[in-house]
Design a protein around this motif. Sequence first.
Motif, PDB file in Angstrom:
ATOM      1  N   LYS A 207      69.649  52.272  91.660  1.00  0.00           N
ATOM      2  CA  LYS A 207      70.568  52.905  92.611  1.00  0.00           C
ATOM      3  C   LYS A 207      70.416  52.452  94.063  1.00  0.00           C
ATOM      4  N   GLN A 208      69.751  51.336  94.308  1.00  0.00           N
ATOM      5  CA  GLN A 208      69.615  50.897  95.695  1.00  0.00           C
ATOM      6  C   GLN A 208      70.010  49.433  95.859  1.00  0.00           C
ATOM      7  N   LEU A 209      70.888  49.188  96.823  1.00  0.00           N
ATOM      8  CA  LEU A 209      71.304  47.838  97.187  1.00  0.00           C
ATOM      9  C   LEU A 209      70.642  47.466  98.509  1.00  0.00           C
ATOM     10  N   ASP A 210      70.031  46.300  98.553  1.00  0.00           N
ATOM     11  CA  ASP A 210      69.499  45.750  99.802  1.00  0.00           C
ATOM     12  C   ASP A 210      70.364  44.560 100.179  1.00  0.00           C
ATOM     13  N   TYR A 211      70.807  44.526 101.412  1.00  0.00           N
ATOM     14  CA  TYR A 211      71.592  43.374 101.839  1.00  0.00           C
ATOM     15  C   TYR A 211      71.133  42.907 103.214  1.00  0.00           C
ATOM     16  N   SER A 212      71.316  41.624 103.458  1.00  0.00           N
ATOM     17  CA  SER A 212      70.965  41.054 104.753  1.00  0.00           C
ATOM     18  C   SER A 212      71.931  39.919 105.050  1.00  0.00           C
ATOM     19  N   PHE A 213      72.163  39.681 106.336  1.00  0.00           N
ATOM     20  CA  PHE A 213      73.063  38.591 106.700  1.00  0.00           C
ATOM     21  C   PHE A 213      72.842  38.175 108.146  1.00  0.00           C
ATOM     22  N   CYS A 214      73.316  36.990 108.443  1.00  0.00           N
ATOM     23  CA  CYS A 214      73.356  36.521 109.819  1.00  0.00           C
ATOM     24  C   CYS A 214      74.612  35.676 109.964  1.00  0.00           C
ATOM     25  N   LYS A 215      75.060  35.490 111.186  1.00  0.00           N
ATOM     26  CA  LYS A 215      76.282  34.733 111.426  1.00  0.00           C
ATOM     27  C   LYS A 215      76.016  33.572 112.370  1.00  0.00           C
ATOM     28  N   SER A 216      76.905  32.606 112.323  1.00  0.00           N
ATOM     29  CA  SER A 216      76.774  31.451 113.198  1.00  0.00           C
ATOM     30  C   SER A 216      76.883  31.878 114.659  1.00  0.00           C
ATOM     31  N   GLY A 217      76.128  31.192 115.505  1.00  0.00           N
ATOM     32  CA  GLY A 217      76.184  31.480 116.930  1.00  0.00           C
ATOM     33  C   GLY A 217      75.367  32.678 117.361  1.00  0.00           C
ATOM     34  N   SER A 218      74.603  33.273 116.433  1.00  0.00           N
ATOM     35  CA  SER A 218      73.817  34.456 116.768  1.00  0.00           C
ATOM     36  C   SER A 218      72.429  34.349 116.152  1.00  0.00           C
ATOM     37  N   THR A 219      71.425  34.825 116.865  1.00  0.00           N
ATOM     38  CA  THR A 219      70.060  34.832 116.338  1.00  0.00           C
ATOM     39  C   THR A 219      69.706  36.193 115.746  1.00  0.00           C
ATOM     40  N   VAL A 220      70.672  37.112 115.740  1.00  0.00           N
ATOM     41  CA  VAL A 220      70.433  38.454 115.204  1.00  0.00           C
ATOM     42  C   VAL A 220      70.480  38.417 113.679  1.00  0.00           C
ATOM     43  N   PHE A 221      69.479  38.982 113.058  1.00  0.00           N
ATOM     44  CA  PHE A 221      69.396  39.056 111.598  1.00  0.00           C
ATOM     45  C   PHE A 221      69.528  40.522 111.186  1.00  0.00           C
ATOM     46  N   ILE A 222      70.556  40.826 110.420  1.00  0.00           N
ATOM     47  CA  ILE A 222      70.837  42.206 110.018  1.00  0.00           C
ATOM     48  C   ILE A 222      70.322  42.444 108.602  1.00  0.00           C
ATOM     49  N   ARG A 223      69.598  43.531 108.445  1.00  0.00           N
ATOM     50  CA  ARG A 223      69.086  43.880 107.121  1.00  0.00           C
ATOM     51  C   ARG A 223      69.202  45.388 106.939  1.00  0.00           C
ATOM     52  N   ASP A 224      69.743  45.827 105.800  1.00  0.00           N
ATOM     53  CA  ASP A 224      69.940  47.255 105.595  1.00  0.00           C
ATOM     54  C   ASP A 224      69.947  47.578 104.108  1.00  0.00           C
ATOM     55  N   LYS A 225      70.003  48.874 103.812  1.00  0.00           N
ATOM     56  CA  LYS A 225      70.021  49.341 102.427  1.00  0.00           C
ATOM     57  C   LYS A 225      71.226  50.242 102.209  1.00  0.00           C
ATOM     58  N   TYR A 226      71.650  50.324 100.965  1.00  0.00           N
ATOM     59  CA  TYR A 226      72.767  51.194 100.613  1.00  0.00           C
ATOM     60  C   TYR A 226      72.419  51.924  99.322  1.00  0.00           C
ATOM     61  N   GLU A 227      72.468  53.239  99.376  1.00  0.00           N
ATOM     62  CA  GLU A 227      72.167  54.035  98.193  1.00  0.00           C
ATOM     63  C   GLU A 227      73.424  54.198  97.344  1.00  0.00           C
ATOM     64  N   CYS A 228      73.318  53.882  96.066  1.00  0.00           N
ATOM     65  CA  CYS A 228      74.449  54.012  95.138  1.00  0.00           C
ATOM     66  C   CYS A 228      74.428  55.424  94.559  1.00  0.00           C
ATOM     67  N   ASN A 229      75.240  56.306  95.119  1.00  0.00           N
ATOM     68  CA  ASN A 229      75.195  57.717  94.731  1.00  0.00           C
ATOM     69  C   ASN A 229      76.241  58.111  93.703  1.00  0.00           C
ATOM     70  N   CYS A 230      77.096  57.162  93.315  1.00  0.00           N
ATOM     71  CA  CYS A 230      78.153  57.493  92.357  1.00  0.00           C
ATOM     72  C   CYS A 230      77.550  57.775  90.979  1.00  0.00           C
ATOM     73  N   PRO A 231      77.879  58.916  90.347  1.00  0.00           N
ATOM     74  CA  PRO A 231      77.345  59.222  89.015  1.00  0.00           C
ATOM     75  C   PRO A 231      77.734  58.165  87.994  1.00  0.00           C
ATOM     76  N   ASN A 232      76.841  57.910  87.051  1.00  0.00           N
ATOM     77  CA  ASN A 232      77.106  56.899  86.030  1.00  0.00           C
ATOM     78  C   ASN A 232      78.385  57.185  85.261  1.00  0.00           C
ATOM     79  N   GLU A 233      78.651  58.473  85.014  1.00  0.00           N
ATOM     80  CA  GLU A 233      79.833  58.823  84.228  1.00  0.00           C
ATOM     81  C   GLU A 233      81.102  58.376  84.938  1.00  0.00           C
ATOM     82  N   ASP A 234      81.127  58.533  86.281  1.00  0.00           N
ATOM     83  CA  ASP A 234      82.306  58.115  87.043  1.00  0.00           C
ATOM     84  C   ASP A 234      82.491  56.608  86.985  1.00  0.00           C
TER      85      ASP A 234
END
Length: 349
Positions: A76-103
């Motif tokens: 139930k957890q997604l980890d994602y990270s990204f960066c874009k051209s022209g920037s030295t900022v590196f973004i990293r975050d998590k997303y909790e998958c809260n949708c019930p399996n039945e749905d």
Amino acid sequence: MPSNTDISKLKELYESLDRLKESGEDVVAEIRKEINNIELQYLKENLFPEMMKTLSRKISWLRCSVDMNLQFNGEKQLDYSFCKSGSTVFIRDKYECNCPNEDILEESEMDSNNLEIITSTSNQTDAHDTPKRSKTYTLRVEFPNGKVFQGNVVSDTYVAVIKEINPEKVDSVGLSHAGVAVVSQTLDSKYAKYQKPIGGGWYVMTNSSTKAKGFDLKTISDELELELKISLVPLNNSEEAIPIMGISESERHRIRVTFLDGRTICPMKVLEALVEVVKYAGVDRVRELGINCCADNLILKNPAPRYKKLCKPVGNGWLCNTCSDTITKFNQITEISQKLNLGIKVELV
């Protein structure tokens, strides 16, 4: 897309695995095999095409390049990270998958039920509609000495240019597609039909798009300082040729590592940063972390043939698999440092 039966079957297999997991691996081995097959089909035919469709609608108007990494831990957890051209900022975050399996299962089954209707509707055209044709390009490659390679078959041009450059030099750049090196002396069991012989025991992997081939050649040109002029040329001559521009030094991401003794490395090839950190940490210790790369340990001795060229020696007979993108290597170095308490500073620059 998996059918209702497949999705229901997967749910049943999960339940069976939960019930029998204490019975021993020999009991659940076949169940795991079935689960793996259906999961793979679901990811390939259902999940990722929809993800790409949504992503393309949101990102297509931007003018920057984006390098990203996505990981799902199966819990139930997604980890994602990204960066874009022209920037030295590196973004990293998590997303909790809260949708019930039945749905989720219900939604998947509805998608499966509607597949035939959606497909048939999308293929209908009105008498006044004009079908849209995708633009078709070929490659044109010009060497500094004036020699030009261009033909209607893109793969032939691609192969000829690589042969002209010298496959050993191209091999040093470390490009790959689908886990197969662009140039190799080994035929892959799955992609052998796409590997074209060019003599001397070398093969060129051609299973990539026209644009990807163009970018490959531009990358090779930049890395080897060949000064090639590469462009996409419309086959119907409806517009001017489109030059393929390489990534500038300011946009090409590198990994900078600062060690506790103050030593800093920031190699042009990011794989060298990973290899250096593995050596610094101790190859045996890194192997014990069990970091996954291409369905195997990051540190190994007997890589699959398709990864052999991309595995670099790191001591004691061990190899480090460098078949990954920049973001993944950044994450691997960060994980090594954190889990082994190395205290090194890792930056994407």
